[in-house]
Motif scaffolding. Structure first.
Motif, short mmCIF file in Angstrom:
data_model
loop_
_atom_site.label_atom_id
_atom_site.label_comp_id
_atom_site.label_asym_id
_atom_site.label_seq_id
_atom_site.Cartn_x
_atom_site.Cartn_y
_atom_site.Cartn_z
N TYR A 164 7.84 24.94 -11.61
CA TYR A 164 9.07 24.63 -10.89
C TYR A 164 9.09 23.19 -10.38
CZ TYR A 164 13.20 25.34 -7.99
OH TYR A 164 14.47 25.24 -7.44
N ALA A 165 7.97 22.71 -9.88
CA ALA A 165 7.95 21.33 -9.36
C ALA A 165 8.22 20.34 -10.47
CB ALA A 165 6.59 21.05 -8.71
N ASP A 166 7.69 20.59 -11.68
CA ASP A 166 7.95 19.70 -12.80
C ASP A 166 9.42 19.76 -13.21
OD1 ASP A 166 5.25 19.02 -12.85
OD2 ASP A 166 4.75 20.63 -14.24
N TRP A 167 9.99 20.95 -13.17
CA TRP A 167 11.42 21.08 -13.52
C TRP A 167 12.27 20.34 -12.50
CZ3 TRP A 167 15.60 23.23 -10.93
CH2 TRP A 167 16.77 23.39 -11.70
N LEU A 168 11.95 20.44 -11.22
CA LEU A 168 12.72 19.73 -10.19
C LEU A 168 12.65 18.22 -10.41
CD1 LEU A 168 11.85 21.57 -6.86
CD2 LEU A 168 14.10 21.42 -7.92
N SER A 169 11.53 17.77 -10.88
CA SER A 169 11.34 16.31 -11.04
C SER A 169 12.01 15.78 -12.30
CB SER A 169 9.85 15.99 -11.11
OG SER A 169 9.21 16.36 -9.91
#
Length: 242
Positions: free
Chosen positions: A237-242
């Motif tokens: 999720y953190a990679d998708w947000l970024s």
């Protein structure tokens, strides 16, 4: 292989079409905008001619009781046209744990869609996915006001739409499963925690209030939104947000 992708201009469908065509298949997107209507049946017989696979990614325009009628009619029409056209594989996208939440009209409608498919005359595959990362903002909006967002602590295992599209494309060109493949993101969050992570990343100062009665997912108990046996997608999720 020729694939008729219904809902082929939407979030998942457009990516499925791109993935399949990039590796040499002929994936044709169909939607109302292309002159095909799964409810009236307009154009279905024509686009089934010569197709090997149906990929049905259409969705009900509402999440209420009317969604039952949408899936009943659309599946009846697609199965009839597909059988007439000699299609050998029918793929749909559903929801992990969908059969465990009869309190929700939309979930009951998706179960109906699955039941119609499995009872039909065409070999089938069902891909069940957890909630898309792209839908988190919409989920937050359901119970938001000027200062707070109320969310239940329901477990959720979000998956990126690109990973969903890859899984659907892989299943569509394979041997019919005659069953279900569950797919999910690699991480489990409490929905209220996921809300805080999302708002913090956006610089949104609203507070997330944990409320077990808030929103549609308040009726989803335990681990319904996750699946221990699911195929896990790579995108965090953190990679998708970024």
């Amino acid at each position: 292989m020729k694939l008729a992708v219904f809902g082929g201009t939407g979030l998942i469908g457009s990516q499925v079409v791109e993935i399949l065509n990039a590796v040499g298949h002929e994936a044709v997107p169909h939607a109302q905008s292309t002159g095909v209507d799964v409810i009236s049946g307009q154009g279905l017989d024509e686009v089934m001619a010569g197709s090997d696979v149906i990929v049905n990614l259409t969705n009900s325009p509402t999440f209420d009781e009317a969604s039952l009628g949408f899936f009943q009619t659309s599946m009846d029409n697609l199965l009839a046209a597909g059988r007439k056209g000699g299609v050998g594989h029918f793929v749909i996208l559903s929801i992990v744990g969908v059969d465990q939440v009869p309190e929700l009209d939309y979930y009951r409608a998706k179960v109906l869609q699955e039941d119609i498919l499995t009872a039909g005359p065409i070999p089938y595959s069902i891909v069940r996915s957890t909630q898309f990362m792209e839908f988190i903002d919409a989920i937050l909006s359901w119970t938001a006001d000027g200062e707070t967002v109320r969310l239940p602590p329901t477990p959720i295992q979000p998956i990126a739409s690109k990973d969903v599209a890859r899984a659907v494309a892989e299943v569509a060109v394979g041997t019919p499963l005659r069953g279900i493949r569950n797919i999910a993101g690699p991480e489990v969050f409490a929905l209220d925690e996921l809300g805080r992570i999302t708002l913090s990343h956006k610089g949104d100062n609203r507070a997330v209030v944990t409320d077990p009665t808030a929103g549609m997912f308040s009726v989803v108990k335990g681990d319904v939104l996750t699946d221990k046996d699911a195929h896990l997608a790579p995108t965090r999720y953190a990679d998708w947000l970024s």
